[in-house]
Design an enzyme around this catalytic site. Structure first.
Site, mmCIF file in Angstrom:
data_model
loop_
_atom_site.group_PDB
_atom_site.id
_atom_site.type_symbol
_atom_site.label_atom_id
_atom_site.label_comp_id
_atom_site.label_asym_id
_atom_site.label_seq_id
_atom_site.Cartn_x
_atom_site.Cartn_y
_atom_site.Cartn_z
ATOM 1 N N SER A 1 10.247 -12.204 7.553
ATOM 2 C CA SER A 1 9.351 -13.072 8.309
ATOM 3 C C SER A 1 8.514 -12.274 9.315
ATOM 4 O O SER A 1 7.860 -11.317 8.906
ATOM 5 C CB SER A 1 10.206 -14.152 8.985
ATOM 6 N N HIS B 1 12.897 -20.203 3.122
ATOM 7 C CA HIS B 1 12.590 -19.063 3.980
ATOM 8 C C HIS B 1 13.897 -18.467 4.513
ATOM 9 O O HIS B 1 14.520 -19.041 5.410
ATOM 10 C CB HIS B 1 11.728 -19.615 5.127
HETATM 11 C C1 GTR Z 1 7.133 -18.895 11.966
HETATM 12 C C2 GTR Z 1 5.796 -18.214 11.855
HETATM 13 C C3 GTR Z 1 5.809 -17.291 10.692
HETATM 14 C C4 GTR Z 1 7.061 -16.438 10.606
HETATM 15 C C5 GTR Z 1 8.299 -17.125 11.124
HETATM 16 C C6 GTR Z 1 9.462 -16.216 11.529
HETATM 17 O O1 GTR Z 1 7.182 -19.829 12.965
HETATM 18 O O2 GTR Z 1 4.821 -19.180 11.729
HETATM 19 O O3 GTR Z 1 4.631 -16.503 10.701
HETATM 20 O O4 GTR Z 1 6.879 -15.250 11.239
HETATM 21 O O5 GTR Z 1 8.068 -17.888 12.236
HETATM 22 O O6 GTR Z 1 9.284 -15.064 11.889
HETATM 23 O O7 GTR Z 1 10.583 -16.697 11.521
#
Ligand code: GTR
Length: 426
Positions: free
Chosen positions: A265, A406
């Site tokens: 992420s 995710h």
């Molecule tokens: C989210 C963000 C993403 C990603 C994620 C993370 O809120 O929008 O770009 O980076 O966080 O890092 O967990």
């Protein structure tokens, strides 16, 4: 009591606002704007990059400079004269005898009162020589990657967990092992690799503070009103990864020439930026990095440049705001970030239920970086179409989209280990 209720209300409202943002994004392929990507093999004067030498001496430095000035901000060139290391733990039989565990403090200043980071390293206990190693930042503190009680609990600012509307920014024992599913340490060790990690908050706490905390103030120029190309937090975290590599190169248990950098992420955006800047990283892995990571910005699918700059104004440099709702004007797009890693192996992973990170945009970045990999004489990406879910493709560029959300899963790690076997094992 009143304050507690207010905090709870704010937390709930923030959560609801986040849901609205996710829901409002475009997830319709038919609504992706028409765009033309900048060609990584076209020089600024319009001429083609005809050979590997021109790529290496002209185009690569030019593109790196554009990412530094327009997207992430410049990394400091100044060395820290007083940086020093202290081994705080060296246990030969951690994890039921499977691992050697080392913990090493990296002090950035002489007096030890300044910012410092701690590297946690596991290597196979039975290793007879230096091993290749995965290096990645973590989100909650080193203690979160395993249930091993010997890991030091981070003392740095923590994103924390919310309880009754109040967020505790000091990590507690409850976070021990909280991210263990993302770090299958024993599986990695069994395959003959080491694993090293640093808590990202040791390097720069993840909130917008105007460059006042973390490592930013060590470089005075940036602590005043930051310039448009001053480094943001992603830059600071990437810089920290390079400082961890400086140390790993001195550690006899690790082969410093075979260190793979990985991240999930926002930390996947970071591993790509670290790998682009620091050619000592032998292999680079992006797990679900999305916008500002592996995904093409021009597609404006899921999270967009404007959205990310608004939610996280401290991650990129201020110049990146110029491209809010204006992605076409940006002189680079993210396929060129992948290309900056060439000819070193790079792996991009997506997840089917992570549309916010634009899996297709992540695949297309790999596809459009492929000509650079080919020019440099490598296999590149052995696919011209996006593969089906759970069908990895692995050349010098690797890619998969797996089932699920995710996250970093065992499936992801199985692919990374296979990819590392292909490229890092002698
Ligand atoms: C989210 C963000 C993403 C990603 C994620 C993370 O809120 O929008 O770009 O980076 O966080 O890092 O967990």
């Amino acid at each position: 009591m009143k304050r507690l209720l207010l905090c709870a209300a704010v937390a709930l409202a923030m959560h609801a606002a986040e849901e609205v943002l996710y829901a409002q994004a475009n997830y319709d392929e038919a609504k992706v704007p028409k765009y033309t990507l900048p060609d990584p093999l076209q020089l600024a004067n319009g001429e083609p990059v005809a050979d590997a030498e021109t790529w290496r001496t002209k185009q690569r430095p030019h593109l790196l400079e554009l990412f530094a000035t327009e997207v992430y901000g410049r990394l400091p060139t100044k060395q820290l004269p007083d940086i020093h290391y202290e081994v705080t733990d060296d246990t030969p039989d951690a994890l039921d005898g499977k691992a050697r565990r080392q913990q090493v403090k990296v002090y950035f200043t002489k007096d030890k009162s300044g910012p410092q980071m701690e590297i946690l390293i596991y290597t196979p206990a039975k290793a007879t020589g230096p091993v290749p190693c995965f290096l990645g930042l973590n989100f909650k503190g080193n203690q979160a990657i395993s249930n091993d009680p010997g890991i030091h609990l981070t003392q740095s600012w923590s994103r924390g967990e919310e309880k009754d509307g109040v967020v505790n920014h000091k990590a507690t024992d409850a976070t021990r092992g909280a991210a263990a599913s993302r770090w299958p340490v024993e599986m990695i060790l069994d395959r003959g690799y080491g694993v090293a990690t640093v808590y990202y908050g040791d390097i720069d706490p993840d909130f917008d503070d105007g460059f006042k905390n973390g490592v930013h103030p060590l470089f005075a120029k940036n602590s005043d009103k930051p310039a448009g190309d001053a480094w943001g937090s992603i830059g600071a975290w990437a810089w920290g990864l390079s400082r961890a590599l400086d140390y790993l190169e001195t550690n006899k248990a690790i082969d410093g020439k075979r260190v793979a950098v990985l991240g999930h992420s926002r930390l996947g955006k970071t591993s790509l930026w670290a790998g682009a800047n620091d050619e000592r990283f032998a292999l680079v892995i992006s797990n679900d990095s999305g916008c500002g990571g592996a995904a093409l910005s021009r597609r404006a699918y899921g999270e967009t440049v404007k959205r990310i700059n608004t939610s996280f104004p401290h991650w990129f440099c201020d110049n990146f705001n110029k491209y809010n709702d204006n992605e076409d004007a940006c002189p680079v797009d993210q396929h060129e970030l992948i290309a900056l890693i060439a000819p070193r192996p790079v792996y991009v992973a997506s997840a089917a239920d992570d549309q916010w990170a634009d899996p297709r945009g992540e695949f297309l970045s790999c596809l459009h970086a492929d000509p650079v990999y080919k020019l440099l004489g490598t296999e590149g990406l052995p696919a011209t179409e996006m593969p089906d879910v759970d069908q990895p493709v692995q050349g010098t560029i690797g890619y998969h989209i797996r089932t699920g959300k995710h996250d970093v899963t065992k499936f992801d790690w199985e692919q990374y280990l296979k990819f590392a076997d292909k490229h890092l094992q002698k």
